[in-house]
Each structure stands twice: as structure tokens, then as C-alpha cells.
Design a protein around this motif. Structure first.
Motif: not given
Lengths: 127, 130
Positions: B21-43
Motif C-alpha cells: 500500500a505504501i509503494t502504491s500511494i508513493t507511486h502516485r505522490l512521486s508522479g505528482l512531484l515529477l509533474g512539478l519537476g517537469a516545470f524545472g526541465m522546461v525552465y
């Protein structure tokens, strides 16, 4: 004699999402593509991320890097938009707010992907 | 109608989530975090396309202590999402559902994320200097 079509024609695309399994497949195929692309990207940034202006432009603007970067940007934002869409659909209550957020996420993903791709191409063609 | 015997969904503040269960919700959270990281990539790319001053500002931000910590977290999120994503792809193909297997692949995904993050930053600091 009016029906030569199989019944699947009437069911296809009419699941609760009205998009059939298209979302599911797009999420998985972009995931597969992103495995090698992001390993390449991380190594590239690790090696070239600290480069000075001229060296960084030379790296990003080289044909192989530019093409892989454009593909990576497209796959990242497609995959990301699909993923965030599912999270919104799962957790956001209220159809109005949900629709607004879904449109905003999609718009942001398209804008960011195009901004990144335009930047890469302008570096590659600008010399 | 007996209502007090119904199964309850896990009480999140009391129930100790299993690793799966922890790995499951962490997958989602890390995915959302990476959405923010993609801003950095484009910046970073837009700054590089915009000129030397913009690029210098981006490099200063990325090179600062906070910038480096944020990037380490982004890279950890990326490698976790990548490793655990491969686990999900195996599940999608119909493999790895046994409890014992799911538990072990969960541990493997976490270990792979940590190891790959360390390798990436060893490369970054030894070769790239960033």
C-alpha cells in the motif's frame, strides 16, 4: 439483413469514460518509452547539467540530443497529463471543479511541452 | 440489517499500511512531484534558449543548496516512479501478483530508486560538476 456489423461496434468506446481503453494504453506505451528516454535524460543532465552556456547549447543542439529531448518532452507531458488526470478523477469531488482542473492540467501540459520543444529547436536551428 | 459487522475500510491513522500500500500511494505522490519537476526541465531549456543571462540565473538556482536538495528529491522521485512503474507494467501483463512476490518487488523498487539516485549523483558530481 440490416446488420452486418458485430455487436462490438455498439459497445466500443461506451465505457464509463467514453474513451474505451485508449487512456490505459497511452499511459502504458508512454511509460515504456520513458524508461530508456529518462535514463538517457538523467545521465545527460548529470554529465552536461553543469556545463557553461556554450557547451550546454552545443549538447542540447546536437542532432541526437535535440531529437531525443523533443521525444522525451512529448512523452513526459503526455504521460504526466494522463497520470494527473486520473488523480483528479479519483479525488476531486464535483463535476464543475473536476472539469476545470482537467482542462487546466491538459492546457498546462500542452503549453509546457511546446515551450520545451520550441526551446530545443531554437537552440538546434539557431546554432 | 446488522450494520456493526460490516467490514471497515482501513482507518488510516491507526492501520499500519502494508508495504504494497505504501509503494502504491508513493507511486502516485512521486508522479505528482515529477509533474512539478517537469516545470524545472522546461525552465532550464527555455533559459538555455533565451541567452547567457537567463542561463546563468537557471544554473545559479540549480546550483544553490536548496536547488541541489530539490533536484536530489526529484531524481529520487523519478527513479522510484520508474522502478515501481516497471513493477506496474509487469502487473498489467499479469505477473507478480503473489503476496510474497509483490512484497519483494516493492522492496526492490525502493532499493533500486535509492541506488540509481546515488549513482546518478556520483556521476553528476564527478563528471559534470553539478
Amino acid at each position: 439483413m440490416s446488420e452486418f456489423r458485430t455487436p462490438i461496434k455498439d459497445a466500443r468506446g461506451l465505457g464509463s469514460s467514453h474513451f474505451g481503453v485508449g487512456h490505459w494504453w497511452a499511459q502504458r506505451t508512454t511509460a515504456l518509452a520513458l524508461i530508456p528516454l529518462l535514463l538517457w535524460f538523467v545521465i545527460g543532465i548529470a554529465v552536461h547539467g553543469g556545463a557553461d552556456y556554450a557547451a550546454a547549447r552545443e549538447w542540447v543542439g546536437s542532432p541526437v540530443t535535440a531529437v531525443l529531448m523533443v521525444v522525451t518532452l512529448g512523452a513526459v507531458f503526455y504521460h504526466g497529463a494522463l497520470g494527473v488526470q486520473v488523480v483528479i478523477e479519483d479525488y476531486v469531488d464535483g463535476e464543475g471543479l473536476k472539469l476545470v482542473l482537467l482542462l487546466l492540467v491538459r492546457a498546462a501540459a500542452i503549453l509546457l511541452a511546446l515551450a520545451g520543444i520550441f526551446a530545443v529547436l531554437s537552440i538546434a536551428f539557431g546554432g | 440489517m446488522q450494520s456493526d459487522n460490516r467490514p471497515l475500510s482501513p482507518h488510516l491513522q491507526i492501520y499500519r499500511l502494508p508495504l504494497t500500500a505504501i509503494t502504491s500511494i508513493t507511486h502516485r505522490l512521486s508522479g505528482l512531484l515529477l509533474g512539478l519537476g517537469a516545470f524545472g526541465m522546461v525552465y532550464w531549456l527555455v533559459a538555455l534558449a533565451s541567452g547567457p543571462e537567463a542561463y546563468a540565473a537557471a544554473q545559479a538556482a540549480a546550483g544553490s543548496v536548496i536547488g541541489q536538495i530539490v533536484m536530489i528529491l526529484f531524481s529520487l522521485a523519478l527513479f522510484y516512479h520508474l522502478a515501481n512503474g516497471i513493477r506496474h507494467l509487469f502487473w498489467d501483463a499479469g505477473y507478480g501478483f503473489e503476496l510474497e512476490t509483490a512484497h519483494r518487488t516493492g522492496q526492490a523498487a525502493i532499493a533500486a530508486a535509492v541506488v540509481l539516485t546515488i549513482i546518478a549523483w556520483v556521476i553528476g558530481y564527478s563528471v559534470g560538476g553539478a
